[in-house]
Scaffold this motif. Structure first.
Motif, PDB file in Angstrom:
ATOM      1  N   ASN A 115       0.822  -1.213   0.000  1.00 37.89           N
ATOM      2  CA  ASN A 115       0.000   0.000   0.000  1.00 37.89           C
ATOM      3  C   ASN A 115       0.856   1.264   0.000  1.00 37.89           C
ATOM      4  O   ASN A 115       0.454   2.304   0.501  1.00 37.89           O
ATOM      5  CB  ASN A 115      -0.957   0.011   1.196  1.00 37.89           C
ATOM      6  N   CYS A 116       2.050   1.147  -0.528  1.00 36.37           N
ATOM      7  CA  CYS A 116       2.957   2.283  -0.673  1.00 36.37           C
ATOM      8  C   CYS A 116       2.727   2.912  -2.052  1.00 36.37           C
ATOM      9  O   CYS A 116       2.201   2.264  -2.954  1.00 36.37           O
ATOM     10  CB  CYS A 116       4.409   1.824  -0.592  1.00 36.37           C
ATOM     11  N   ALA A 117       3.158   4.158  -2.249  1.00 33.14           N
ATOM     12  CA  ALA A 117       3.897   4.950  -1.284  1.00 33.14           C
ATOM     13  C   ALA A 117       2.993   5.925  -0.529  1.00 33.14           C
ATOM     14  O   ALA A 117       3.443   6.686   0.300  1.00 33.14           O
ATOM     15  CB  ALA A 117       4.986   5.730  -2.017  1.00 33.14           C
ATOM     16  N   GLU A 118       1.672   5.873  -0.829  1.00 30.46           N
ATOM     17  CA  GLU A 118       0.759   6.786  -0.153  1.00 30.46           C
ATOM     18  C   GLU A 118       0.580   6.441   1.314  1.00 30.46           C
ATOM     19  O   GLU A 118       0.688   7.302   2.181  1.00 30.46           O
ATOM     20  CB  GLU A 118      -0.603   6.809  -0.850  1.00 30.46           C
ATOM     21  N   PHE A 119       0.298   5.170   1.600  1.00 31.90           N
ATOM     22  CA  PHE A 119      -0.064   4.796   2.958  1.00 31.90           C
ATOM     23  C   PHE A 119       1.042   3.994   3.642  1.00 31.90           C
ATOM     24  O   PHE A 119       0.783   2.969   4.282  1.00 31.90           O
ATOM     25  CB  PHE A 119      -1.357   3.981   2.945  1.00 31.90           C
ATOM     26  N   CYS A 120       2.276   4.439   3.513  1.00 32.23           N
ATOM     27  CA  CYS A 120       3.345   3.757   4.235  1.00 32.23           C
ATOM     28  C   CYS A 120       4.419   4.774   4.622  1.00 32.23           C
ATOM     29  O   CYS A 120       4.522   5.846   4.024  1.00 32.23           O
ATOM     30  CB  CYS A 120       3.949   2.616   3.412  1.00 32.23           C
ATOM     31  N   ASN A 121       5.186   4.408   5.609  1.00 32.50           N
ATOM     32  CA  ASN A 121       6.286   5.253   6.055  1.00 32.50           C
ATOM     33  C   ASN A 121       7.520   4.927   5.228  1.00 32.50           C
ATOM     34  O   ASN A 121       8.012   3.800   5.245  1.00 32.50           O
ATOM     35  CB  ASN A 121       6.562   5.007   7.540  1.00 32.50           C
ATOM     36  N   HIS A 122       7.997   5.886   4.479  1.00 38.28           N
ATOM     37  CA  HIS A 122       9.244   5.676   3.743  1.00 38.28           C
ATOM     38  C   HIS A 122      10.295   6.641   4.254  1.00 38.28           C
ATOM     39  O   HIS A 122       9.989   7.752   4.698  1.00 38.28           O
ATOM     40  CB  HIS A 122       9.053   5.824   2.228  1.00 38.28           C
ATOM     41  N   GLU A 123      11.538   6.200   4.170  1.00 39.92           N
ATOM     42  CA  GLU A 123      12.651   6.961   4.741  1.00 39.92           C
ATOM     43  C   GLU A 123      13.545   7.494   3.639  1.00 39.92           C
ATOM     44  O   GLU A 123      13.970   6.753   2.757  1.00 39.92           O
ATOM     45  CB  GLU A 123      13.457   6.070   5.691  1.00 39.92           C
ATOM     46  N   HIS A 124      13.812   8.787   3.710  1.00 41.13           N
ATOM     47  CA  HIS A 124      14.663   9.459   2.731  1.00 41.13           C
ATOM     48  C   HIS A 124      15.925   9.926   3.452  1.00 41.13           C
ATOM     49  O   HIS A 124      15.860  10.756   4.360  1.00 41.13           O
ATOM     50  CB  HIS A 124      13.920  10.646   2.109  1.00 41.13           C
ATOM     51  N   HIS A 125      17.061   9.371   3.044  1.00 41.44           N
ATOM     52  CA  HIS A 125      18.333   9.632   3.711  1.00 41.44           C
ATOM     53  C   HIS A 125      19.139  10.647   2.896  1.00 41.44           C
ATOM     54  O   HIS A 125      19.532  10.361   1.757  1.00 41.44           O
ATOM     55  CB  HIS A 125      19.132   8.337   3.856  1.00 41.44           C
ATOM     56  N   PHE A 126      19.373  11.797   3.466  1.00 44.71           N
ATOM     57  CA  PHE A 126      20.189  12.833   2.830  1.00 44.71           C
ATOM     58  C   PHE A 126      21.491  12.963   3.614  1.00 44.71           C
ATOM     59  O   PHE A 126      21.476  13.263   4.813  1.00 44.71           O
ATOM     60  CB  PHE A 126      19.450  14.168   2.819  1.00 44.71           C
ATOM     61  N   VAL A 127      22.599  12.730   2.935  1.00 38.99           N
ATOM     62  CA  VAL A 127      23.906  12.829   3.572  1.00 38.99           C
ATOM     63  C   VAL A 127      24.645  14.017   2.968  1.00 38.99           C
ATOM     64  O   VAL A 127      24.879  14.060   1.752  1.00 38.99           O
ATOM     65  CB  VAL A 127      24.727  11.537   3.378  1.00 38.99           C
ATOM     66  N   VAL A 128      24.994  14.967   3.802  1.00 38.03           N
ATOM     67  CA  VAL A 128      25.681  16.178   3.353  1.00 38.03           C
ATOM     68  C   VAL A 128      27.032  16.238   4.056  1.00 38.03           C
ATOM     69  O   VAL A 128      27.091  16.339   5.287  1.00 38.03           O
ATOM     70  CB  VAL A 128      24.861  17.446   3.677  1.00 38.03           C
ATOM     71  N   GLY A 129      28.103  16.127   3.280  1.00 32.39           N
ATOM     72  CA  GLY A 129      29.433  16.179   3.867  1.00 32.39           C
ATOM     73  C   GLY A 129      29.659  15.119   4.935  1.00 32.39           C
ATOM     74  O   GLY A 129      30.370  15.359   5.913  1.00 32.39           O
ATOM     75  N   GLY A 130      29.008  13.964   4.786  1.00 27.18           N
ATOM     76  CA  GLY A 130      29.182  12.875   5.743  1.00 27.18           C
ATOM     77  C   GLY A 130      28.182  12.852   6.880  1.00 27.18           C
ATOM     78  O   GLY A 130      28.138  11.894   7.650  1.00 27.18           O
ATOM     79  N   LYS A 131      27.335  13.881   7.008  1.00 28.25           N
ATOM     80  CA  LYS A 131      26.351  13.929   8.080  1.00 28.25           C
ATOM     81  C   LYS A 131      24.978  13.635   7.519  1.00 28.25           C
ATOM     82  O   LYS A 131      24.534  14.265   6.554  1.00 28.25           O
ATOM     83  CB  LYS A 131      26.368  15.299   8.764  1.00 28.25           C
ATOM     84  N   GLU A 132      24.268  12.683   8.139  1.00 29.28           N
ATOM     85  CA  GLU A 132      22.982  12.223   7.614  1.00 29.28           C
ATOM     86  C   GLU A 132      21.800  12.888   8.313  1.00 29.28           C
ATOM     87  O   GLU A 132      21.792  13.058   9.534  1.00 29.28           O
ATOM     88  CB  GLU A 132      22.865  10.709   7.754  1.00 29.28           C
ATOM     89  N   SER A 133      20.786  13.235   7.513  1.00 27.17           N
ATOM     90  CA  SER A 133      19.485  13.669   8.018  1.00 27.17           C
ATOM     91  C   SER A 133      18.430  12.807   7.332  1.00 27.17           C
ATOM     92  O   SER A 133      18.538  12.520   6.137  1.00 27.17           O
ATOM     93  CB  SER A 133      19.231  15.155   7.699  1.00 27.17           C
TER      94      SER A 133
END
Length: 263
Positions: free
Chosen positions: A156-174
């Protein structure tokens, strides 16, 4: 604001669809002097309500960097077509509210990063690393992300699910994630955050980064401490579902992302 003919709910759109505001290039950009302007630089996003009108105030301060040239600028407001044989007309009003709050800095660059696409096993590979030069004069640097999930493929993705987006900037992840997705009252509980109340349909369910009848608030992260001023910084973007790489079709990610430099 999105208003409906005669302000009647019955003349509003029946479904929750993407709408947004984009900047347009000058006519003829791309080598064809007879071509119309391409309007592909998305700077704001909203979701249409179920059978209701909508009104929102959305902070898009980082996108001022794209308007600093002044003069006439063409913008385009758009909305996805309704899944309904009945024609739906919206009356749209839009105003940009500009103010100087004495912060001692202003956005001077908004570098486009990644856009979305089909969220499947090939998604991450089609979003390679970026190298972005940041001037030594930068006072602050921010990630600016519009990210929402749509469609109901596997799980039931991607509307009804939790998805994780990993952004790494200069080695630090958000990480941008949506733990409220698929909760029974996730959007109803956000009425105080701009969701249009008392809609029709299943407006009250939590979703992957959005709610029917609400603006998609930009996800903004201060990454000043992890960039290299006066040089290049490496940025990386990947996704996971339940903490693991995606291996099957899980719908569509609608993504616009920028690195905003403040000076």
């Amino acid at each position: 604001a999105m208003e409906c003919p005669h302000h009647r709910d019955g003349e509003c759109g029946a479904w929750d669809y993407l709408s947004g505001l984009a900047l347009c290039d000058a006519p003829g950009d791309g080598g064809d002097p007879d071509a119309g302007p391409a309007c592909s630089t998305e700077i704001a996003r909203w979701i249409t309500p179920y059978w209701r009108e909508g009104r929102w105030v959305t902070d898009v301060s980082g996108m001022l960097a794209l308007l600093q040239g002044g003069g006439k600028t063409r913008m385009r407001w758009w909305a996805s077509g309704q899944f309904d044989p009945r024609k739906t007309n919206y009356t749209v009003s839009l105003s940009l509210r500009l103010s100087n709050r004495g912060k001692g800095r202003r956005p001077t660059r908004a570098v486009p990063l990644w856009t979305g696409g089909n969220w499947d096993a090939s998604y991450d590979a089609t979003h390679p690393d970026k190298q972005v030069a940041v001037p030594a004069s930068a006072k602050a640097v921010e990630l600016y992300v519009l990210g929402t999930g749509h469609g109901a493929a596997t799980g039931n993705c991607a509307e009804f699910c939790n998805h994780e987006h990993h952004f790494v900037v200069g080695g630090k992840e958000s990480v941008l994630s949506f733990p409220g997705a698929a909760t029974s009252m996730g959007c109803a509980n956000d009425v105080g955050k701009g969701v249009v109340p008392n809609q029709h349909g299943t407006w009250y369910f939590g979703r992957g980064g959005w709610c029917p009848g609400r603006d998609v608030a930009p996800w903004v992260v201060d990454v000043t401490s992890s960039i290299t001023k006066g040089g290049d910084t490496t940025l990386r973007y990947t996704t996971t579902y339940g903490g693991a790489p995606v291996t099957v079709d899980r719908g569509v990610i609608a993504l616009s992302s920028y690195l905003v430099v403040w000076e």
